[in-house]
Structures are given as structure tokens and as C-alpha cells.
Design an enzyme around this catalytic site. Structure first.
Site, PDB file in Angstrom:
ATOM      1  N   LYS A   9       0.821  -1.213   0.000  1.00 42.91           N
ATOM      2  CA  LYS A   9       0.000   0.000   0.000  1.00 42.91           C
ATOM      3  C   LYS A   9       0.863   1.274   0.000  1.00 42.91           C
ATOM      4  O   LYS A   9       2.063   1.225   0.282  1.00 42.91           O
ATOM      5  CB  LYS A   9      -0.943  -0.044   1.213  1.00 42.91           C
ATOM      6  N   TYR A  49     -12.212  -1.984  -3.681  1.00 39.74           N
ATOM      7  CA  TYR A  49     -12.745  -2.099  -2.312  1.00 39.74           C
ATOM      8  C   TYR A  49     -14.273  -1.940  -2.284  1.00 39.74           C
ATOM      9  O   TYR A  49     -14.834  -1.557  -1.257  1.00 39.74           O
ATOM     10  CB  TYR A  49     -12.070  -1.087  -1.394  1.00 39.74           C
ATOM     11  N   ASN A 112      -2.082   0.373   6.740  1.00 38.46           N
ATOM     12  CA  ASN A 112      -1.576  -0.898   7.269  1.00 38.46           C
ATOM     13  C   ASN A 112      -0.734  -1.694   6.265  1.00 38.46           C
ATOM     14  O   ASN A 112      -0.640  -2.908   6.342  1.00 38.46           O
ATOM     15  CB  ASN A 112      -2.726  -1.721   7.858  1.00 38.46           C
ATOM     16  N   HIS A 115      -2.152  -5.383   1.490  1.00 46.19           N
ATOM     17  CA  HIS A 115      -3.430  -6.075   1.263  1.00 46.19           C
ATOM     18  C   HIS A 115      -3.147  -7.507   0.873  1.00 46.19           C
ATOM     19  O   HIS A 115      -2.175  -7.781   0.162  1.00 46.19           O
ATOM     20  CB  HIS A 115      -4.220  -5.410   0.129  1.00 46.19           C
ATOM     21  N   GLU A 126      -9.424 -10.671  -7.836  1.00 48.78           N
ATOM     22  CA  GLU A 126      -8.496  -9.554  -7.676  1.00 48.78           C
ATOM     23  C   GLU A 126      -7.308  -9.690  -8.626  1.00 48.78           C
ATOM     24  O   GLU A 126      -6.817  -8.693  -9.166  1.00 48.78           O
ATOM     25  CB  GLU A 126      -8.046  -9.466  -6.218  1.00 48.78           C
TER      26      GLU A 126
HETATM   27  P1  ATP Z   1      -7.170  -5.816   3.108  1.00 48.43           P
HETATM   28  O1  ATP Z   1      -8.512  -6.118   2.458  1.00 48.43           O
HETATM   29  O2  ATP Z   1      -6.601  -4.473   2.677  1.00 48.43           O
HETATM   30  O3  ATP Z   1      -6.214  -6.946   2.937  1.00 48.43           O
HETATM   31  P2  ATP Z   1      -8.195  -6.662   5.637  1.00 48.43           P
HETATM   32  O4  ATP Z   1      -8.813  -7.769   4.851  1.00 48.43           O
HETATM   33  O5  ATP Z   1      -7.288  -7.012   6.763  1.00 48.43           O
HETATM   34  O6  ATP Z   1      -7.386  -5.683   4.685  1.00 48.43           O
HETATM   35  P3  ATP Z   1     -10.719  -5.259   5.549  1.00 48.43           P
HETATM   36  O7  ATP Z   1     -11.748  -5.388   6.600  1.00 48.43           O
HETATM   37  O8  ATP Z   1     -10.921  -5.962   4.240  1.00 48.43           O
HETATM   38  O9  ATP Z   1      -9.303  -5.687   6.204  1.00 48.43           O
HETATM   39  O10 ATP Z   1     -10.495  -3.710   5.293  1.00 48.43           O
HETATM   40  C1  ATP Z   1      -9.885  -3.238   4.111  1.00 48.43           C
HETATM   41  C2  ATP Z   1      -8.965  -2.093   4.454  1.00 48.43           C
HETATM   42  O11 ATP Z   1      -9.742  -0.988   4.894  1.00 48.43           O
HETATM   43  C3  ATP Z   1      -8.010  -2.352   5.649  1.00 48.43           C
HETATM   44  O12 ATP Z   1      -6.865  -3.077   5.308  1.00 48.43           O
HETATM   45  C4  ATP Z   1      -7.693  -0.934   6.061  1.00 48.43           C
HETATM   46  O13 ATP Z   1      -6.746  -0.319   5.184  1.00 48.43           O
HETATM   47  C5  ATP Z   1      -9.044  -0.259   5.899  1.00 48.43           C
HETATM   48  N1  ATP Z   1      -9.839  -0.322   7.138  1.00 48.43           N
HETATM   49  C6  ATP Z   1     -10.467  -1.406   7.651  1.00 48.43           C
HETATM   50  N2  ATP Z   1     -11.115  -1.126   8.786  1.00 48.43           N
HETATM   51  C7  ATP Z   1     -10.891   0.186   9.005  1.00 48.43           C
HETATM   52  C8  ATP Z   1     -11.289   1.121  10.011  1.00 48.43           C
HETATM   53  N3  ATP Z   1     -12.063   0.734  11.026  1.00 48.43           N
HETATM   54  N4  ATP Z   1     -10.868   2.398   9.911  1.00 48.43           N
HETATM   55  C9  ATP Z   1     -10.100   2.803   8.864  1.00 48.43           C
HETATM   56  N5  ATP Z   1      -9.700   1.989   7.868  1.00 48.43           N
HETATM   57  C10 ATP Z   1     -10.074   0.710   7.937  1.00 48.43           C
HETATM   58 MG    MG Z   2      -9.978  -7.450   3.122  1.00 49.78          MG
END
Ligand code: ATP
Ligand code: MG
Length: 139
Positions: A9, A49, A112, A115, A126
Site C-alpha cells: 500500500k 474495495y 496498514n 493487502h 483480484e
Molecule cells: P485488506 O482487504 O486491505 O487486505 P483486511 O482484509 O485485513 O485488509 P478489511 O476489513 O478488508 O481488512 O479492510 C480493508 C482495508 O480498509 C483495511 O486493510 C484498512 O486499510 C481499511 N480499514 C479497515 N477497517 C478500518 C477502520 N475501522 N478504519 C479505517 N480503515 C479501515
Molecule cells: Mg480485506
């Protein structure tokens, strides 16, 4: 063998952590099948997303994902989907296990660093979103 999809990211690219993340992934047994650096457009990030479009953080997430370059990757190993999620660590770095990429590099639950697809079906979608069949079958 299974192939999963990953994004380094914008936070990680900007902070100079991309190479370290790639080294961790290779060290964990992933083979890089395809890789490209690009800056996501607004519509690419929204589409990617889309599952989160009703969430309160969606606008902020799209802004973050388009703020700088990302590196998209196809990663191959046994149990790639599950193993990548393990190596990444929990979404919120505060909850991520020691030694995971998010524990090492993530700034916040949003910023974070990485992804990873959450299931084989989403990995397939994806991968297609970013790579052609030819790119995925080169090596
Ligand atoms: P990713 O899909 O990016 O691998 P993930 O599967 O661990 O991450 P998801 O729940 O799919 O988590 O959320 C997608 C992304 O949205 C997260 O990686 C983060 O960057 C962002 N995100 C998720 N929850 C929050 C939150 N509560 N506040 C801000 N950003 C968030
Ligand atoms: Mg995710």
C-alpha cells in the site's frame, strides 16, 4: 500450489518499506509470479474495495489508496491465501502478532502497509482486476 493477490500500500511504498516487505514474502516461501507499480485511480480503488462501500471508512480508504504509488503482485506458494494473511497480521496493527508485516510496518488500522486476498475466490477476482492471463502465466 495456489496464487494469491497482494498490494504493497501507499504508506509502505512512501516510507521505503517495499523492499523489506518483498524480502519477508520471499523468505516466507512466496514466489513473485507478477508484479507492477502503479498509482490507483479513484475508480480503480473504489472498484477494488467495492465490498466496503457502505462502511464509514470507505471514503478515507479510497483517498489513502490513491495518495501514492502501490505495488500489485501475484504470489504463489502452497496455501498462499491463508499463509499470506498469516504473514500480514491482523488488520489493526495493534492486534497484529509479533514479526508480521503489519506489526513491523503499519502506522494505523487504515495505513496498514499490505493487502492480501481473503479467500481463493476473491484472489481469482483480484488477480484478474490487475493482471492479464498472459501476465499471470509468464513464469
Ligand atoms: P485488506 O482487504 O486491505 O487486505 P483486511 O482484509 O485485513 O485488509 P478489511 O476489513 O478488508 O481488512 O479492510 C480493508 C482495508 O480498509 C483495511 O486493510 C484498512 O486499510 C481499511 N480499514 C479497515 N477497517 C478500518 C477502520 N475501522 N478504519 C479505517 N480503515 C479501515
Ligand atoms: Mg480485506
Amino acid at each position: 500450489m495456489q496464487t494469491t493477490f497482494s498490494i504493497i500500500k501507499p504508506d509502505a511504498v512512501k516510507l521505503g518499506n517495499a523492499g523489506k516487505i518483498l524480502a519477508i514474502l520471499e523468505g516466507a516461501g512466496f514466489r513473485i509470479k507478477a508484479l507492477r507499480m502503479l498509482k490507483l485511480s479513484q475508480s480503480q480503488a473504489e472498484g477494488f474495495y467495492a465490498v466496503h462501500r457502505e462502511r464509514p471508512f470507505f471514503g478515507s480508504l479510497v483517498k489513502f489508496m490513491t495518495e501514492g504509488s502501490v505495488i500489485v503482485m501475484a504470489l504463489e506458494r502452497e496455501d498462499a491465501v491463508l499463509k499470506l494473511r498469516e504473514v500480514m497480521g491482523a488488520t489493526n496493527p495493534a492486534n497484529a502478532a509479533d514479526g508480521t508485516i503489519r506489526k513491523l510496518f503499519a502506522e494505523s488500522i487504515e495505513r496498514n502497509s499490505i493487502h492480501g486476498s481473503d479467500a481463493p475466490e476473491t484472489a481469482a477476482e483480484e488477480l484478474k482486476y490487475f493482471f492479464t492471463t498472459q501476465e499471470l502465466n509468464q513464469i
